[in-house]
Scaffold this motif. Structure first.
Motif, short mmCIF file in Angstrom:
data_model
loop_
_atom_site.label_atom_id
_atom_site.label_comp_id
_atom_site.label_asym_id
_atom_site.label_seq_id
_atom_site.Cartn_x
_atom_site.Cartn_y
_atom_site.Cartn_z
N PRO A 93 37.11 25.71 51.61
CA PRO A 93 37.23 27.17 51.65
C PRO A 93 37.33 27.74 50.25
CG PRO A 93 38.73 26.12 53.22
CD PRO A 93 38.17 25.02 52.37
N LEU A 94 36.82 28.96 50.06
CA LEU A 94 36.87 29.62 48.77
C LEU A 94 38.32 29.74 48.31
CD1 LEU A 94 35.26 31.21 46.57
CD2 LEU A 94 35.79 33.27 47.90
N SER A 95 38.59 29.36 47.06
CA SER A 95 39.95 29.46 46.53
C SER A 95 39.90 29.93 45.09
CB SER A 95 40.68 28.12 46.62
OG SER A 95 40.14 27.19 45.70
N VAL A 96 40.96 30.64 44.70
CA VAL A 96 41.13 31.10 43.32
C VAL A 96 42.55 30.77 42.91
CG1 VAL A 96 40.98 33.04 41.72
CG2 VAL A 96 39.52 33.00 43.76
N LEU A 97 42.71 30.13 41.76
CA LEU A 97 44.03 29.79 41.23
C LEU A 97 44.13 30.27 39.79
CD1 LEU A 97 44.34 26.06 42.42
CD2 LEU A 97 45.35 28.07 43.52
N THR A 98 45.31 30.67 39.40
CA THR A 98 45.55 30.99 37.99
C THR A 98 45.65 29.69 37.21
OG1 THR A 98 47.95 31.00 38.30
CG2 THR A 98 46.79 33.10 38.62
N THR A 99 45.70 29.78 35.89
CA THR A 99 45.78 28.58 35.08
C THR A 99 47.07 27.81 35.32
OG1 THR A 99 46.61 29.95 33.27
CG2 THR A 99 44.26 29.41 33.26
N ASP A 100 48.12 28.49 35.79
CA ASP A 100 49.36 27.78 36.13
C ASP A 100 49.45 27.47 37.63
OD1 ASP A 100 49.72 30.34 37.04
OD2 ASP A 100 51.64 30.69 36.02
N ARG A 101 48.28 27.45 38.28
CA ARG A 101 48.14 26.97 39.67
C ARG A 101 48.74 27.90 40.72
NH1 ARG A 101 44.30 22.97 39.90
NH2 ARG A 101 44.46 21.66 38.05
N ARG A 102 48.89 29.16 40.41
CA ARG A 102 49.31 30.12 41.43
C ARG A 102 48.09 30.58 42.23
NH1 ARG A 102 50.37 34.60 39.52
NH2 ARG A 102 49.98 34.19 37.30
N GLU A 103 48.24 30.63 43.54
CA GLU A 103 47.12 31.05 44.38
C GLU A 103 46.88 32.54 44.26
OE1 GLU A 103 45.60 30.79 49.04
OE2 GLU A 103 47.53 29.94 48.44
N VAL A 104 45.62 32.91 44.13
CA VAL A 104 45.24 34.31 44.02
C VAL A 104 44.64 34.74 45.35
CG1 VAL A 104 43.79 35.99 42.81
CG2 VAL A 104 44.79 34.05 41.56
N ARG A 105 45.19 35.77 45.95
CA ARG A 105 44.67 36.27 47.23
C ARG A 105 43.57 37.30 46.96
NH1 ARG A 105 46.15 40.58 50.67
NH2 ARG A 105 45.51 40.21 52.83
N VAL A 106 42.39 37.00 47.50
CA VAL A 106 41.27 37.95 47.44
C VAL A 106 41.21 38.59 48.82
CG1 VAL A 106 38.81 38.25 46.97
CG2 VAL A 106 40.10 36.44 45.79
N PRO A 107 41.67 39.82 48.95
CA PRO A 107 42.02 40.35 50.27
C PRO A 107 40.88 40.74 51.20
CG PRO A 107 42.38 42.02 48.58
CD PRO A 107 41.98 40.76 47.87
N GLU A 108 39.80 41.23 50.68
CA GLU A 108 38.77 41.82 51.54
C GLU A 108 37.59 40.86 51.71
OE1 GLU A 108 35.62 45.50 51.31
OE2 GLU A 108 37.55 45.74 50.29
N GLN A 109 37.07 40.78 52.94
CA GLN A 109 36.00 39.83 53.22
C GLN A 109 34.77 40.08 52.36
OE1 GLN A 109 36.16 37.16 54.79
NE2 GLN A 109 34.15 36.55 55.57
N LYS A 110 34.38 41.33 52.19
CA LYS A 110 33.19 41.63 51.39
C LYS A 110 33.40 41.22 49.93
CE LYS A 110 29.80 43.76 53.75
NZ LYS A 110 30.09 43.19 55.07
N ILE A 111 34.62 41.37 49.43
CA ILE A 111 34.90 40.97 48.05
C ILE A 111 34.87 39.45 47.93
CG2 ILE A 111 36.58 41.06 46.17
CD1 ILE A 111 37.53 43.73 47.29
N ARG A 112 35.40 38.77 48.93
CA ARG A 112 35.33 37.30 48.93
C ARG A 112 33.88 36.83 49.00
NH1 ARG A 112 39.55 34.19 50.07
NH2 ARG A 112 38.32 32.77 51.35
N LEU A 113 33.09 37.54 49.79
CA LEU A 113 31.68 37.19 49.90
C LEU A 113 30.95 37.43 48.58
CD1 LEU A 113 29.74 36.14 52.07
CD2 LEU A 113 29.19 38.52 52.64
N LEU A 114 31.28 38.52 47.91
CA LEU A 114 30.71 38.80 46.59
C LEU A 114 31.06 37.69 45.61
CD1 LEU A 114 29.46 40.58 44.34
CD2 LEU A 114 31.67 41.79 44.23
N LEU A 115 32.32 37.27 45.60
CA LEU A 115 32.76 36.20 44.70
C LEU A 115 32.03 34.89 45.02
CD1 LEU A 115 34.57 35.07 42.50
CD2 LEU A 115 36.39 34.83 44.21
N ALA A 116 31.90 34.57 46.30
CA ALA A 116 31.19 33.36 46.70
C ALA A 116 29.74 33.40 46.23
CB ALA A 116 31.25 33.19 48.22
N ASP A 117 29.12 34.56 46.36
CA ASP A 117 27.72 34.71 45.93
C ASP A 117 27.59 34.46 44.43
OD1 ASP A 117 25.03 35.28 46.01
OD2 ASP A 117 25.25 37.20 47.02
N LEU A 118 28.47 35.04 43.64
CA LEU A 118 28.42 34.86 42.20
C LEU A 118 28.69 33.40 41.83
CD1 LEU A 118 30.33 38.09 41.08
CD2 LEU A 118 27.86 37.67 40.94
#
Length: 281
Positions: free
Chosen positions: A8-33
């Motif tokens: 599953p798509l995941s985003v972490l900061t450099t200190d391993r904190r999970e970053v929540r990408v809240p909106e489906q379209k924004i997550r889809l945009l990130l996945a596309d990039l």
């Protein structure tokens, strides 16, 4: 900041904190990039991928809003995060630091394994590479047609890495430990001849000649029924060698290798050579 697509798509900061990408379209945009690996993606392509045949009234403006929100999410997570999303004349790109994306780390480890001269080192690097996978590539977007080329490429590379690792471990006399893992993979991907060859050899070296021959017959039948083909020359040759118990199939003794003629003996391994098998789904 680190990004994950091997699961599953995941985003972490450099200190391993999970970053929540809240909106489906924004997550889809990130996945596309991310799927484009830093290469530019045109505005028209992004609009098509995000909205398909039902674009908003002002598609360019709507896309700009999604890009702005993605930048805000990344910036809120880590200062400078917004700068990762780069505006170009015809579209956008996600420019990440080296090794920031798990798929890139996977590819680099597989490349290093291919260059490693010793099977123990190859096996260890491939183990590390395969350990990056958390599930199927882009697992939460597997219904998106535009991501299928990236998914297919990554999954093929994953299976090739399993095959490379199996061959390295066979060279280390780990045939008995391999039979279960390879049996599972062969069950899931029954038409892959290279995978089947390693499975047959692992079975044969473990004193299970009849099962090795049965594995060949199963593949031969499947190839004829599903594709109208016969097994390739290399697999046919391996089958013949197993039938006549060719001494060349035995593993030559060497550092870390146990004789293949003693199937009851425990395989010799070194910590870090093997890793727990992960599902290849």
């Amino acid at each position: 900041m680190r990004f994950g697509v091997l699961g599953p798509l995941s985003v972490l900061t450099t200190d391993r904190r999970e970053v929540r990408v809240p909106e489906q379209k924004i997550r889809l945009l990130l996945a596309d990039l991310l799927a484009h690996g830093g290469r530019p993606v045109s505005t028209d392509r992004l609009v098509q991928d995000l909205w398909g045949d039902a674009p908003p009234v002002n598609p360019v403006g709507a896309l700009q809003i999604k890009v702005s929100r993605l930048r805000r999410v990344l910036e809120d997570a880590e200062p400078g995060g917004r700068d990762l999303v780069v505006s170009l004349a015809t579209g956008y790109a996600l420019r990440t630091p080296p090794d920031a994306v798990d798929a890139e780390r996977f590819e680099a480890l597989v490349q290093r394994a291919g260059d490693a001269p010793e099977p123990r080192r190859r096996a260890a690097l491939l183990c590390e590479a395969l350990g990056l996978w958390r599930g199927a590539a882009f697992a939460d977007f597997d219904d998106q047609a535009f991501l299928q080329p990236a998914i297919t490429r990554l999954e093929e590379r994953r299976l090739s890495a399993y095959e490379d690792r199996a061959e390295a471990r066979l060279a280390l006399a780990e045939h008995q430990a391999l039979t279960g893992e390879l049996g599972e993979l062969v069950g899931r991907y029954p038409l892959r001849e290279r995978l089947r060859a390693s499975y047959m050899l692992a079975l044969y070296r473990s004193g299970r000649q009849a099962e090795a021959l049965a594995a060949y017959e199963e593949l031969r039948r499947l190839l004829v029924e599903e594709m109208g083909l016969d097994p390739g020359a290399e697999l046919v040759a391996l089958h013949g060698a197993i039938l006549r118990q060719d001494p060349a199939l035995r593993l030559a003794p060497g550092p870390g290798a146990a004789p293949a003629t003693t199937p009851a003996a425990a395989p010799t391994t070194t910590p870090g050579t093997t890793c727990p098998p992960r599902s290849a789904r």
